[in-house]
Design a protein around this motif. Sequence first.
Motif, PDB file in Angstrom:
ATOM      1  N   SER A 169       0.800  -1.225   0.000  1.00  0.00           N
ATOM      2  CA  SER A 169       0.000   0.000   0.000  1.00  0.00           C
ATOM      3  C   SER A 169       0.831   1.273   0.000  1.00  0.00           C
ATOM      4  O   SER A 169       0.262   2.363  -0.118  1.00  0.00           O
ATOM      5  CB  SER A 169      -0.927   0.011   1.227  1.00  0.00           C
ATOM      6  OG  SER A 169      -1.844  -1.065   1.199  1.00  0.00           O
ATOM      7  N   LEU A 170       2.139   1.164   0.126  1.00  0.00           N
ATOM      8  CA  LEU A 170       2.985   2.351   0.231  1.00  0.00           C
ATOM      9  C   LEU A 170       3.228   2.999  -1.137  1.00  0.00           C
ATOM     10  O   LEU A 170       3.498   2.298  -2.120  1.00  0.00           O
ATOM     11  CB  LEU A 170       4.329   1.999   0.865  1.00  0.00           C
ATOM     12  CG  LEU A 170       4.313   1.744   2.376  1.00  0.00           C
ATOM     13  CD1 LEU A 170       5.682   1.265   2.847  1.00  0.00           C
ATOM     14  CD2 LEU A 170       3.898   3.002   3.141  1.00  0.00           C
ATOM     15  N   PRO A 171       3.170   4.329  -1.215  1.00  0.00           N
ATOM     16  CA  PRO A 171       3.360   5.041  -2.486  1.00  0.00           C
ATOM     17  C   PRO A 171       4.668   4.703  -3.199  1.00  0.00           C
ATOM     18  O   PRO A 171       4.709   4.643  -4.431  1.00  0.00           O
ATOM     19  CB  PRO A 171       3.327   6.515  -2.069  1.00  0.00           C
ATOM     20  CG  PRO A 171       2.463   6.532  -0.854  1.00  0.00           C
ATOM     21  CD  PRO A 171       2.781   5.259  -0.128  1.00  0.00           C
ATOM     22  N   ARG A 172       5.735   4.478  -2.435  1.00  0.00           N
ATOM     23  CA  ARG A 172       7.025   4.166  -3.070  1.00  0.00           C
ATOM     24  C   ARG A 172       6.939   2.927  -3.951  1.00  0.00           C
ATOM     25  O   ARG A 172       7.402   2.910  -5.082  1.00  0.00           O
ATOM     26  CB  ARG A 172       8.105   3.967  -2.001  1.00  0.00           C
ATOM     27  CG  ARG A 172       9.463   3.634  -2.583  1.00  0.00           C
ATOM     28  CD  ARG A 172      10.509   3.512  -1.497  1.00  0.00           C
ATOM     29  NE  ARG A 172      10.629   4.754  -0.732  1.00  0.00           N
ATOM     30  CZ  ARG A 172      11.404   4.898   0.337  1.00  0.00           C
ATOM     31  NH1 ARG A 172      12.101   3.876   0.770  1.00  0.00           N
ATOM     32  NH2 ARG A 172      11.459   6.049   0.966  1.00  0.00           N
ATOM     33  N   PHE A 173       6.307   1.883  -3.448  1.00  0.00           N
ATOM     34  CA  PHE A 173       6.244   0.637  -4.197  1.00  0.00           C
ATOM     35  C   PHE A 173       5.113   0.648  -5.227  1.00  0.00           C
ATOM     36  O   PHE A 173       5.166  -0.084  -6.220  1.00  0.00           O
ATOM     37  CB  PHE A 173       6.135  -0.532  -3.233  1.00  0.00           C
ATOM     38  CG  PHE A 173       7.291  -0.577  -2.266  1.00  0.00           C
ATOM     39  CD1 PHE A 173       8.582  -0.802  -2.717  1.00  0.00           C
ATOM     40  CD2 PHE A 173       7.101  -0.334  -0.915  1.00  0.00           C
ATOM     41  CE1 PHE A 173       9.664  -0.817  -1.846  1.00  0.00           C
ATOM     42  CE2 PHE A 173       8.163  -0.345  -0.032  1.00  0.00           C
ATOM     43  CZ  PHE A 173       9.453  -0.584  -0.495  1.00  0.00           C
ATOM     44  N   LEU A 174       4.115   1.481  -5.003  1.00  0.00           N
ATOM     45  CA  LEU A 174       3.088   1.659  -6.033  1.00  0.00           C
ATOM     46  C   LEU A 174       3.673   2.342  -7.256  1.00  0.00           C
ATOM     47  O   LEU A 174       3.246   2.081  -8.390  1.00  0.00           O
ATOM     48  CB  LEU A 174       1.916   2.465  -5.467  1.00  0.00           C
ATOM     49  CG  LEU A 174       1.095   1.778  -4.370  1.00  0.00           C
ATOM     50  CD1 LEU A 174      -0.023   2.696  -3.889  1.00  0.00           C
ATOM     51  CD2 LEU A 174       0.522   0.452  -4.852  1.00  0.00           C
ATOM     52  N   VAL A 189       6.813   1.859  -8.278  1.00  0.00           N
ATOM     53  CA  VAL A 189       7.515   0.763  -8.961  1.00  0.00           C
ATOM     54  C   VAL A 189       6.529  -0.055  -9.791  1.00  0.00           C
ATOM     55  O   VAL A 189       6.794  -0.387 -10.952  1.00  0.00           O
ATOM     56  CB  VAL A 189       8.238  -0.145  -7.941  1.00  0.00           C
ATOM     57  CG1 VAL A 189       8.801  -1.392  -8.626  1.00  0.00           C
ATOM     58  CG2 VAL A 189       9.357   0.615  -7.239  1.00  0.00           C
ATOM     59  N   LYS A 190       5.375  -0.349  -9.204  1.00  0.00           N
ATOM     60  CA  LYS A 190       4.355  -1.113  -9.935  1.00  0.00           C
ATOM     61  C   LYS A 190       3.863  -0.328 -11.148  1.00  0.00           C
ATOM     62  O   LYS A 190       3.620  -0.911 -12.221  1.00  0.00           O
ATOM     63  CB  LYS A 190       3.189  -1.466  -9.011  1.00  0.00           C
ATOM     64  CG  LYS A 190       2.140  -2.369  -9.666  1.00  0.00           C
ATOM     65  CD  LYS A 190       1.210  -2.957  -8.654  1.00  0.00           C
ATOM     66  CE  LYS A 190       0.131  -3.809  -9.311  1.00  0.00           C
ATOM     67  NZ  LYS A 190       0.695  -4.902 -10.123  1.00  0.00           N
ATOM     68  N   GLU A 191       3.729   0.984 -10.986  1.00  0.00           N
ATOM     69  CA  GLU A 191       3.306   1.831 -12.104  1.00  0.00           C
ATOM     70  C   GLU A 191       4.311   1.752 -13.254  1.00  0.00           C
ATOM     71  O   GLU A 191       3.928   1.632 -14.418  1.00  0.00           O
ATOM     72  CB  GLU A 191       3.179   3.267 -11.614  1.00  0.00           C
ATOM     73  CG  GLU A 191       2.749   4.267 -12.679  1.00  0.00           C
ATOM     74  CD  GLU A 191       2.740   5.692 -12.140  1.00  0.00           C
ATOM     75  OE1 GLU A 191       3.334   6.577 -12.798  1.00  0.00           O
ATOM     76  OE2 GLU A 191       2.159   5.908 -11.063  1.00  0.00           O
ATOM     77  N   TRP A 192       5.604   1.783 -12.941  1.00  0.00           N
ATOM     78  CA  TRP A 192       6.637   1.662 -13.969  1.00  0.00           C
ATOM     79  C   TRP A 192       6.557   0.308 -14.675  1.00  0.00           C
ATOM     80  O   TRP A 192       6.678   0.228 -15.895  1.00  0.00           O
ATOM     81  CB  TRP A 192       8.020   1.826 -13.337  1.00  0.00           C
ATOM     82  CG  TRP A 192       8.381   3.223 -12.962  1.00  0.00           C
ATOM     83  CD1 TRP A 192       7.724   4.376 -13.331  1.00  0.00           C
ATOM     84  CD2 TRP A 192       9.470   3.635 -12.133  1.00  0.00           C
ATOM     85  NE1 TRP A 192       8.354   5.479 -12.796  1.00  0.00           N
ATOM     86  CE2 TRP A 192       9.422   5.061 -12.059  1.00  0.00           C
ATOM     87  CE3 TRP A 192      10.472   2.959 -11.459  1.00  0.00           C
ATOM     88  CZ2 TRP A 192      10.363   5.793 -11.326  1.00  0.00           C
ATOM     89  CZ3 TRP A 192      11.406   3.683 -10.730  1.00  0.00           C
ATOM     90  CH2 TRP A 192      11.350   5.091 -10.666  1.00  0.00           C
TER      91      TRP A 192
END
Length: 329
Positions: A134-139, A141-144
């Motif tokens: 749920s953290l923006p940092r890893f979201l 990465v998922k977006e990339w």
Amino acid sequence: MVSFSKDNPLRWGIIGCGDVTEVKSGPAYNLTEGFKLAAVMRRSLDKSEDYAKRHQVPFFTNKASEVINNPEIDAVYIATPPDTHKLYGLKVAEAGKPCCIEKPMAPNYADSLEIFNAFQEKNLPLFIAYYRRSLPRFLKVKEWLDANLIGDVRHIRWHKSRSASPLDLNREYNWRTDASIAKAGYFDDIGSHGLDLFTFLLGDIENASGFAVNQQGLYSAYDAVTGSWIHKNGITGEGSWIFGVHERQDKVEIFGSKGEIRFSVLGEFPIELISKTKNQSLFIEHPKHLHQYHVANMQMHLSGQKIHPSTGNSGLHTSWVMDKILGII
């Protein structure tokens, strides 16, 4: 869907209000609209009372049953060490209440499956505290990845290492390195975070294997684990978790046909995109209360607005992957 509102909040109780709940998770329940932290439990009644007073929690106890079976408590967060997750999880399911369980879901896949089935049979919401989903940092990465910025993903590699802590060197007791609680030691506590995150980013894992040893003899659990796996979509992976070397490292590399993504699972470092068409380095700060977005997503799930990214089903899969790497199943 669970009915609650700002004026009629969902009342949460915590079992095990230890260090992890002080800043990381506990305050997030009161900061989430429609939620209220209404009860806490710790084996030491004095410590339970102290926590309640500092966090403005109206009810405290040293008995888990007084939280689980309390008619004034609607949902339960289990934040105890993993060896009691099944004990308390089954009792919460029996009480018919939604539940969030700290990670890992249980010390092994068999116990995790028993917890999962208990909540499935009653059609009760079950969340696992893999908050990195749920953290923006890893979201980002998922977006990339979803935008295909590194092309087709081929392989993921994670190396996590550090030296033995003073606690380890002095052979002082630590439940995280007690094999009766966490057979693989820090791998159970830390490795689970990354493996769960990788399935979130790249899809479920089809098979995994590995080796685990105790190299230093400082405690009963394993202190060195290596593993490899393959995702159902054909992406390969490898990991090494070594807790007796001179240097602290935490480096993940995702290799694609057109580029690479680099980041840290646990450290607060920039995430990096490296490709033929675009290079980018972003520092995305974590919130003060790391569970903030995880808890907010539970609110949205329980109110029917979205599906939470970390449920009993995904947590069960992570337990299975870990047991495969450790050769338990």
